[in-house]
Write a protein that holds these residues in place. Sequence first.
Motif, short mmCIF file in Angstrom:
data_model
loop_
_atom_site.label_atom_id
_atom_site.label_comp_id
_atom_site.label_asym_id
_atom_site.label_seq_id
_atom_site.Cartn_x
_atom_site.Cartn_y
_atom_site.Cartn_z
N GLN A 28 0.87 -1.24 0.23
CA GLN A 28 -0.12 -0.01 0.20
C GLN A 28 0.78 1.32 -0.14
O GLN A 28 1.84 1.24 0.67
CB GLN A 28 -0.88 0.11 1.19
N VAL A 29 0.26 2.22 -0.83
CA VAL A 29 1.15 3.61 -1.06
C VAL A 29 0.17 4.41 -0.31
O VAL A 29 -0.87 4.87 -0.99
CB VAL A 29 1.40 3.69 -2.27
N ALA A 30 0.46 5.20 0.69
CA ALA A 30 -0.34 6.41 1.36
C ALA A 30 0.12 7.94 0.78
O ALA A 30 1.14 8.23 0.55
CB ALA A 30 -0.42 6.32 2.98
N TYR A 31 -1.01 8.47 0.59
CA TYR A 31 -0.93 9.90 0.03
C TYR A 31 -1.72 10.73 1.13
O TYR A 31 -2.38 10.21 2.00
CB TYR A 31 -1.53 10.08 -1.38
N ARG A 32 -1.65 11.95 0.82
CA ARG A 32 -2.13 12.96 1.84
C ARG A 32 -3.75 13.22 1.12
O ARG A 32 -4.06 14.59 1.33
CB ARG A 32 -1.40 14.27 2.05
N GLY A 33 -4.10 12.48 0.35
CA GLY A 33 -5.39 12.74 -0.21
C GLY A 33 -5.83 12.04 -1.47
O GLY A 33 -4.58 11.56 -2.01
N THR A 34 -6.82 11.80 -1.91
CA THR A 34 -7.08 11.01 -3.07
C THR A 34 -6.68 11.63 -4.35
O THR A 34 -6.42 11.10 -5.32
CB THR A 34 -8.72 10.86 -3.24
N GLY A 35 -6.60 13.11 -4.39
CA GLY A 35 -6.22 13.84 -5.66
C GLY A 35 -4.92 13.48 -5.98
O GLY A 35 -4.67 13.21 -7.18
N PRO A 36 -3.82 13.51 -4.83
CA PRO A 36 -2.32 13.22 -5.37
C PRO A 36 -2.41 11.78 -5.73
O PRO A 36 -1.53 11.37 -6.49
CB PRO A 36 -1.72 13.51 -4.16
N ALA A 37 -3.10 11.10 -5.07
CA ALA A 37 -3.28 9.40 -5.43
C ALA A 37 -3.65 9.12 -6.91
O ALA A 37 -3.18 8.26 -7.70
CB ALA A 37 -3.89 8.47 -4.48
N MET A 38 -4.80 9.81 -7.35
CA MET A 38 -5.34 9.58 -8.45
C MET A 38 -4.21 10.16 -9.57
O MET A 38 -4.23 9.45 -10.63
CB MET A 38 -6.63 10.45 -8.67
N ASN A 39 -3.61 11.31 -9.31
CA ASN A 39 -2.59 11.88 -10.29
C ASN A 39 -1.53 10.88 -10.62
O ASN A 39 -1.16 10.56 -11.78
CB ASN A 39 -2.12 13.08 -9.80
N ASP A 40 -1.28 10.03 -9.32
CA ASP A 40 -0.17 9.04 -9.75
C ASP A 40 -0.76 7.93 -10.43
O ASP A 40 0.19 7.10 -11.14
CB ASP A 40 0.67 8.63 -8.33
N LEU A 41 -1.86 7.75 -10.29
CA LEU A 41 -2.55 6.41 -10.77
C LEU A 41 -2.64 6.85 -12.37
O LEU A 41 -2.09 5.79 -13.10
CB LEU A 41 -3.91 6.09 -10.51
N VAL A 42 -2.95 7.98 -12.97
CA VAL A 42 -2.99 8.19 -14.05
C VAL A 42 -1.86 8.26 -14.61
O VAL A 42 -1.46 7.97 -15.81
CB VAL A 42 -3.68 9.72 -14.17
N GLY A 43 -0.80 8.74 -13.93
CA GLY A 43 0.67 8.71 -14.56
C GLY A 43 1.40 7.23 -14.39
O GLY A 43 2.60 7.17 -14.99
N GLY A 44 0.77 6.46 -13.92
CA GLY A 44 1.19 5.21 -13.84
C GLY A 44 2.03 4.74 -12.82
O GLY A 44 3.00 3.66 -12.95
N GLN A 45 2.64 5.82 -11.87
CA GLN A 45 3.35 5.25 -10.81
C GLN A 45 2.84 4.59 -9.66
O GLN A 45 3.83 3.80 -9.18
CB GLN A 45 3.66 6.84 -10.15
N VAL A 46 1.51 4.31 -9.89
CA VAL A 46 1.06 3.25 -8.76
C VAL A 46 0.11 2.52 -9.95
O VAL A 46 -0.42 2.83 -10.72
CB VAL A 46 0.09 3.71 -7.58
#
Length: 334
Positions: free
Chosen positions: A187-205
């Motif tokens: 699991q990779v924790a972020y400080r909000g769903t916004g940053p997590a979604m950005n990294d999903l779109v970018g393929g980092q997670v």
Amino acid sequence: MIAGFTRLLATRRGALAGLMALGLCGPAAAQSFPSKPITLIVPFAAGGPSDVIARLLGEHMGRTLGQQVIVENVAGAGGTAGAKRLASAEADGHSMLIHHLALAAAPSLYNNLGYDTQTAFAPIGLVNTGPMVVAGKLALPPVDGKAFFPYAKQQADKLTVAHAGVGSNSHLCAVLMSQALGVKFAQVAYRGTGPAMNDLVGGQVDVLCDQSTTAVPQIQGDKIRAYAVTSPERLGVLPNTPTSREAGSEIDMTIWHGLYAPKGTPAAALDKLNGALKLALKDANVLERFKAVGTSAFPEAEWSREAHAKRFSGEIAKWAASLKAAGVAQQSVN
């Protein structure tokens, strides 16, 4: 005796007059409130689902109340930093918090919240409800839900599952998915769903279980792939995405948002805030924007402060039992 009674009566009248002068009871409270801009605390980063709903409500409620509703993002610790901010705010109705079911799960996840979840907040009203969406980056091999869950079980030690912090909806969904599949993900924790979604779109997670409010636009824009929704029925805006049960995994999770004030906020102020919320939930534009992102307002029968308080109390007990069964241990707030 008569003199003593007269002094007591005068004291009580004086106290009542003082409270009314401060706008804390009676008609004066309803007339004088709000007397300044209202702060609406969002306990997650800007751009996440709670932020989207908060700004939509804040705009409409501000017009009704005749004062600006200022959205303040207080991210951190799975939404508990924002909750703590509200718990210590002045109880005059000029501070609100929007939060989802993670507020009810927090006491089962953290041992040092700094506030008592059961007693620190005054429910204002329920807002919206909807499912979570299990989504993955476009580069993942599975192309649909039926292929994804067997793949996720087989590749669990290699998949990175993002979430918005311990106690967030996305984290709780990840817990339920791990429980359903009998595996543990990285699991990779972020400080909000916004940053997590950005990294999903970018393929980092690899994977994110997100609320429909922010997942749907990314899915419709072909930036991520939807594998399943966590509701009993399919989502109207994602008709080709199966439910988790249809895809072969038992992940049942319906999220909801509510508005809160600090405990001790005058009833007159709470009623006025509740009234402004009700008007927002009747607005055709608000409802249309809810529908566009796969969420909906609570039924009108559940718009009262009492209905919100009942649901909130029930969710605290529900998540205490669920997280205990999942073997999730309490931890300290960072």
